[in-house]
Design a protein around this motif. Structure first.
Motif, PDB file in Angstrom:
ATOM      1  N   GLU A   1       0.826  -1.215   0.000  1.00 32.13           N
ATOM      2  CA  GLU A   1       0.000   0.000   0.000  1.00 32.13           C
ATOM      3  C   GLU A   1       0.858   1.262   0.000  1.00 32.13           C
ATOM      4  O   GLU A   1       0.477   2.268  -0.591  1.00 32.13           O
ATOM      5  N   PHE A   2       2.004   1.204   0.658  1.00 37.31           N
ATOM      6  CA  PHE A   2       2.919   2.360   0.647  1.00 37.31           C
ATOM      7  C   PHE A   2       3.340   2.709  -0.777  1.00 37.31           C
ATOM      8  O   PHE A   2       3.603   3.856  -1.107  1.00 37.31           O
TER       9      PHE A   2
ATOM     10  N   GLY B   1      -6.830   1.376   2.090  1.00 37.66           N
ATOM     11  CA  GLY B   1      -5.999   0.541   2.967  1.00 37.66           C
ATOM     12  C   GLY B   1      -5.368   1.354   4.080  1.00 37.66           C
ATOM     13  O   GLY B   1      -5.221   2.569   3.997  1.00 37.66           O
ATOM     14  N   ILE B   2      -4.988   0.637   5.163  1.00 33.62           N
ATOM     15  CA  ILE B   2      -4.400   1.291   6.328  1.00 33.62           C
ATOM     16  C   ILE B   2      -3.039   1.892   5.971  1.00 33.62           C
ATOM     17  O   ILE B   2      -2.686   2.979   6.431  1.00 33.62           O
TER      18      ILE B   2
ATOM     19  N   ILE C   1      -1.923   5.709   6.563  1.00 33.71           N
ATOM     20  CA  ILE C   1      -0.712   6.125   7.285  1.00 33.71           C
ATOM     21  C   ILE C   1       0.070   7.119   6.442  1.00 33.71           C
ATOM     22  O   ILE C   1       0.486   8.182   6.920  1.00 33.71           O
ATOM     23  N   ASN C   2       0.253   6.770   5.173  1.00 37.11           N
ATOM     24  CA  ASN C   2       0.950   7.659   4.245  1.00 37.11           C
ATOM     25  C   ASN C   2       0.302   9.036   4.178  1.00 37.11           C
ATOM     26  O   ASN C   2       0.958  10.069   4.279  1.00 37.11           O
ATOM     27  N   THR C   3      -1.024   9.040   4.007  1.00 40.41           N
ATOM     28  CA  THR C   3      -1.765  10.290   3.869  1.00 40.41           C
ATOM     29  C   THR C   3      -1.631  11.169   5.119  1.00 40.41           C
ATOM     30  O   THR C   3      -1.284  12.345   5.028  1.00 40.41           O
ATOM     31  N   PHE C   4      -1.898  10.576   6.278  1.00 45.43           N
ATOM     32  CA  PHE C   4      -1.811  11.336   7.535  1.00 45.43           C
ATOM     33  C   PHE C   4      -0.398  11.840   7.771  1.00 45.43           C
ATOM     34  O   PHE C   4      -0.183  12.919   8.309  1.00 45.43           O
TER      35      PHE C   4
ATOM     36  N   TYR D   1       0.374   7.490  14.628  1.00 45.63           N
ATOM     37  CA  TYR D   1       0.657   6.633  15.788  1.00 45.63           C
ATOM     38  C   TYR D   1      -0.540   5.749  16.133  1.00 45.63           C
ATOM     39  O   TYR D   1      -0.403   4.561  16.420  1.00 45.63           O
ATOM     40  N   ALA D   2      -1.711   6.345  16.092  1.00 43.93           N
ATOM     41  CA  ALA D   2      -2.929   5.596  16.421  1.00 43.93           C
ATOM     42  C   ALA D   2      -3.095   4.413  15.471  1.00 43.93           C
ATOM     43  O   ALA D   2      -3.398   3.295  15.902  1.00 43.93           O
ATOM     44  N   LEU D   3      -2.847   4.648  14.172  1.00 43.24           N
ATOM     45  CA  LEU D   3      -2.990   3.570  13.181  1.00 43.24           C
ATOM     46  C   LEU D   3      -1.962   2.460  13.414  1.00 43.24           C
ATOM     47  O   LEU D   3      -2.265   1.272  13.281  1.00 43.24           O
ATOM     48  N   ILE D   4      -0.737   2.879  13.780  1.00 38.74           N
ATOM     49  CA  ILE D   4       0.305   1.868  14.042  1.00 38.74           C
ATOM     50  C   ILE D   4      -0.103   1.002  15.229  1.00 38.74           C
ATOM     51  O   ILE D   4       0.041  -0.228  15.201  1.00 38.74           O
TER      52      ILE D   4
END
Lengths: 268, 267
Positions: free
Chosen positions: A212-213, A219-220, A224-227, A237-240
């Motif tokens: 996804e990166f 996707g999660i 993460i990338n977007t945030f 951090y919350a997603l991790i």
């Protein structure tokens, strides 16, 4: 005839479990880390963009968990992970069975297996994107690639770990090849296979996220990338943390399955 | 009870040779070199005889046993069981090894059923034998235990019961109690003698214990090394059923000394 008496009829008793002081200390360490983290962030010793405090992160976590978009993205990542895991596991177990039952094949393929195992699978991600585009396929293939080897190697080792005495016993009882496999080799290999599956399930999640990166619209990993780009570090951090919890739950599920199916390795 | 569950399948006359070995040679190939492990073995075992193959490590006694059981192939010569040349393992022969090799994922009952399953036999019928066989080896009521819940001696008893499940005419025992402590081992030896005497089965026992061989056997095949060959085929003449009282006799001491002499033990 009278029963023969035995002098060695004692039954092994499992040792009672004791709650160890180590567990308590681990818990204390966790509390200490959280407090330190909060202090570092709250008193701006570390910039909050780099390290938002645990309270903020937990707040963002609940915010995410309440948002519908989170679940559609989570669903995509979970699908990629589980599809990659299932396909990768099937491929690896089937290939291991073939390779072990045809000794020549094993000898011919072994150098290739060793070389392929050494390839850092994450480095293949750009290639997969080129081959399969930005859709689900590239991510699933990535997950398959990364979770293939642990199960494959373990299955091979497991199937080869059948001891000579057991083989001789089956041979002396005039066992067919099919029975030798189903009633001896496969059950002997099962604990090894599960050890491989346990490792590869978390690997599959890594594969999906890395995929996804590389570029995705769901996707999660994409979230993460977007945030990250928007400098909403608390959400990253919350997603991790959420991903870690999911990985842990998946692992616990496999471990539960392992204990159910491979019950005999428990009380050794 | 032994007679009922372990009765012989056919009535071969007792004087007829059941296992006939003629001019048997065995060489192994290791690292491109040929190593002779058995040279010119000639033996006749009668039905119901209790025979021990006795000798130091490397005398080929285990190899000879595996050859009789069809687990490995001979180099030259002939091995016949009931006038049939041995090529593969056959069901009238039961094997027992030094390790119990019970399958840890199967209960005692399921382990006992295994030989019947593998031979595609009648499982329902076989299950009826389990209770009797377990009481025969002194483990009545242990059907639903798993092997790792049992001690080493108990596991070996289950292994013996498993060997008896198919009611073989011939028992080939490769140091079956060798890994156990002396007390458990003695105990099991007497169980085995009891079963052998009452069932009339032919027993070939591999051992490196001189006293065990003299106490248990009708015949001892004393073997030497480099390459494995027969030093002497001894008849052990004690009354049956044997008790440990024979240990105190003059004859026992003479047998012991003679074998020690043959094998070059002591001074």
């Amino acid at each position: 005839m009278k029963a023969i008496t035995t002098s060695e009829q004692e039954i092994k008793i499992p040792k009672p479990k004791i709650i160890r002081i180590e567990y308590l200390l681990s818990l204390l360490l966790l509390v200490f880390i959280l407090v330190l983290w909060e202090v570092l962030s709250r008193f701006k010793i570390v910039h909050e963009l780099i390290l938002p405090g645990p309270m903020v992160v937990i707040g963002s976590m609940f915010e995410l968990l309440a948002a519908p978009f989170f679940y559609s993205n989570l669903g995509v990542t979970l699908f990629e992970t589980l599809a990659g895991f299932a396909l990768g596991s099937i491929f690896s177990i089937v290939l291991a069975l073939i390779v072990v039952s045809v000794p020549i094949l094993y000898k011919v393929l072994n150098p290739f297996i060793i070389i392929l195992q050494a390839v850092p699978k994450v480095a293949l991600a750009p290639i997969f994107v080129t081959w399969f585009g930005f859709g689900l396929t590239a991510k699933i293939v990535m997950a398959i690639a990364i979770c293939f080897f642990p199960t494959f190697i373990n299955t091979v080792v497991g199937l080869k770990s059948v001891d000579e005495d057991s083989k001789l016993l089956f041979q002396s009882m005039v066992a067919s090849k099919k029975d030798l496999f189903l009633k001896l080799s496969l059950p002997t290999a099962l604990p090894y296979i599960f050890a491989g599956l346990k490792a590869s399930l978390t690997f599959a999640l890594i594969g999906a996220i890395v995929g996804e990166f590389m570029g995705a619209d769901k996707g999660i990993g994409m979230l993460i990338n977007t945030f990250n780009f928007q400098l909403e570090m608390d959400k990253v951090y919350a997603l991790i943390i959420i991903l870690s919890i999911i990985a842990l739950l998946l692992y616990l599920f496999i471990e539960w399955l392992d204990k159910k199916i491979v019950f005999w390795t428990d009380n050794k | 009870m032994v007679n009922e569950i372990l009765k012989s399948s056919d009535e071969v006359s007792t004087n007829q040779s059941q296992i006939t070995i003629t001019n048997l040679y065995k060489t192994f190939e290791r690292d491109g070199k040929e190593k002779e492990v058995l040279r010119d073995i000639n033996l006749n075992f009668k039905k119901g005889e209790f025979i021990s193959l006795l000798g130091p490590s490397g005398c080929g006694k285990s190899t000879l046993l595996k050859l009789i059981g069809g687990l490995i192939t001979k180099s030259t010569g002939s091995i016949q069981i009931d006038s049939q040349e041995v090529k593969d393992p056959i069901s009238k022969v039961g094997f027992m090894f030094q390790k119990a090799v019970l399958l840890p994922w199967r209960t005692v009952e399921q382990n006992l059923i295994l030989p019947i399953e593998l031979a595609k036999g009648n499982i329902a019928e076989a299950k009826l034998r389990i209770k009797d066989l377990l009481s025969l080896v002194g483990l009545e009521g242990y059907e639903h235990y798993y092997p790792n819940e049992l001690s080493g001696g108990m596991q070996q008893r289950i292994s013996l019961a498993r060997t008896l499940m198919t009611n073989p005419d011939i028992l080939l025992l490769d140091e079956p109690f060798g890994a156990l402590d002396e007390f458990t081992r003695e105990n099991l030896n007497f169980s085995l003698m009891d079963i052998a005497e009452k069932s009339g089965k032919t027993v070939v026992l591999v051992t490196h214990s001189i006293s065990e061989a003299v106490l248990m056997s009708d015949r001892i095949i004393v073997m030497g090394i480099n390459p494995g060959h027969i030093l002497e085929d001894m008849k052990i003449d004690f009354q049956k059923p044997r008790t440990d009282k024979i240990i105190a006799t003059e004859k026992y001491a003479q047998y012991m000394l003679h074998i020690r002499d043959l094998l070059g033990v002591g001074r």
